[in-house]
Design an enzyme around this catalytic site. Structure first.
Site: not given
Ligand code: PAF
Length: 298
Positions: A34, A37, A40, A159, A190
Site C-alpha cells: 500500500g 505512488h 506502484h 529484494q 519514489m
Molecule cells: O516491496 C514491497 O512492497 C514488499 O516488500 C512486498 C514485496 C509487497 C512484500 O511484502
C-alpha cells in the site's frame, strides 16, 4: 473512474482466480504494502502488459519489519490506495488481514529462509530477518494468487534478486519480472517512505541518486578501482547531508562482489536521512555503451 473490485477474503480471491483460470486467462500480480505512488502504478501497468488480468495485493507484512522499525507507522490508506487504482488496469485488489496471511499468528508460521549469501548482505546486514519476512509473505501470496507473472520494482534490487532466487529454488511456476524505478523530477526514487522526509530533508534526498550516477559515470569512463568508487560514493552521500549505510559495486545476477574485469555492474546504496532510510541503485553495462571512436578518448 471505476474502482477495482476488492477481495477481502481467501474465498473471494479463489473464486475470481478460478474463474479466470477456467477462461484460460493469464494472471499478472503486483504485490504491494500500500501507500501507493506512481512507481506502484508502473508495476500494475507492467503486469497488464504481460497478462490478461491483474491482481494487486495490499498487505503491510509484519514479518519483514525489525522490532525497532516502522511497522506501526507505515503509511496505511486502503481507501486512497483503491481510489488510486481506479482507471488503472487492475482487475482485483486483494486485501488480506494478518490472520489470513498467518492463521496461527506471525510467530507460529513456516518461514522461507533465503540463502545468507543473498539475504545477509547490503540491506540484510542492517535489517536481520527482513528478506526471510519478504520471501515468506511472497511465497504465500504466490500460492494464493497463483500468478503466471509477478512484477517487482527494481528500486528494491536486492529484494528482486531474493525473490527470483526463491522462485527458482522452490520451483514456483511464475515469471518474476523487474520494473524500472520511477523517479521524482530531481532523481529521488519514489518510495512510500519518502513521506517521512521533512521538506528540508527532501531537498537533500536526491543526493543519493546523484552519488550513484557519479559512480556509474566513473565506471563507464573506465575507472577500475572499485574500492575507490565505493569510498567516493560514501563521501558524496555524506557531503549531501545524509548518513551512508553502504555503497557497493556488485554483480547484478547474484550480488557477489564485482571484479574490475566485469562488464555488468549494479551499484547499490542505502542512507539515513532523518526518519527515513533511503535505498537506490543503478546498473551499468559497459558493452551497451556506444564504442569510443579513435581520438575521442581523453
Ligand atoms: O516491496 C514491497 O512492497 C514488499 O516488500 C512486498 C514485496 C509487497 C512484500 O511484502
Amino acid at each position: 473512474m471505476r474502482r477495482p473490485p476488492v477481495a477481502a477474503t481467501l474465498a473471494a480471491l479463489r473464486e475470481q482466480i478460478d474463474a479466470w483460470r477456467r477462461d484460460g486467462l493469464r494472471i499478472g500480480f503486483a504485490p504491494t504494502m500500500g501507500g501507493l505512488h506512481e512507481g506502484h502504478l508502473d508495476l500494475v501497468r507492467a503486469a497488464a502488459r504481460r497478462a490478461d488480468r491483474v491482481v494487486v495485493s495490499i498487505f503491510v507484512n509484519p514479518l519483514q519489519f525489525g522490532p525497532t522499525e516502522d511497522f506501526a507507522t507505515y503509511p496505511r490508506d486502503l481507501d486512497g490506495d483503491i481510489e488510486r487504482l481506479a482507471g488503472e488496469s487492475c482487475d482485483l485488489v486483494f486485501t488480506p488481514d494478518e490472520h489470513m496471511m498467518y492463521p496461527r499468528g506471525r510467530t507460529d508460521t513456516t518461514r522461507v529462509e533465503p540463502p545468507p549469501g543473498l539475504a545477509s548482505i547490503l540491506c540484510g546486514a542492517a535489517r536481520p530477518g527482513h528478506f526471510a519476512g519478504v520471501a515468506t509473505v511472497v511465497a504465500r501470496l504466490f500460492n494464493l494468487v497463483a500468478p503466471d507473472v509477478a512484477v517487482f520494482g527494481e528500486k528494491d534490487f536486492q529484494q528482486l534478486t531474493v525473490i527470483r532466487r526463491m522462485a527458482t529454488d522452490l520451483a514456483f511456476d511464475v515469471e518474476v519480472a523487474g520494473v524500472p524505478t520511477r523517479r521524482e523530477a530531481d532523481g529521488l526514487a519514489m518510495s512510500s517512505r519518502n513521506r517521512y522526509l521533512a521538506p528540508e530533508e527532501r531537498s537533500r534526498a536526491s543526493g543519493l541518486y546523484a552519488a550513484l550516477q557519479a559512480a556509474g559515470t566513473a565506471l563507464a569512463a573506465g575507472e577500475e578501482d572499485l574500492v575507490a568508487i565505493q569510498h567516493a560514493g560514501m563521501e558524496n552521500i555524506r557531503s549531501a547531508g545524509m548518513e551512508p549505510e553502504y555503497f557497493e559495486v556488485r554483480r547484478p545476477e547474484g550480488l557477489e562482489q564485482s571484479l574490475a574485469a566485469d562488464r555488468r555492474f549494479v551499484i547499490l546504496a542505502a542512507a539515513r536521512l532523518g526518519r527515513a532510510r533511503l535505498i537506490d541503485n543503478v546498473t551499468v553495462e559497459l558493452d551497451a555503451l556506444p564504442p569510443v571512436e579513435p581520438g575521442e578518448a581523453e
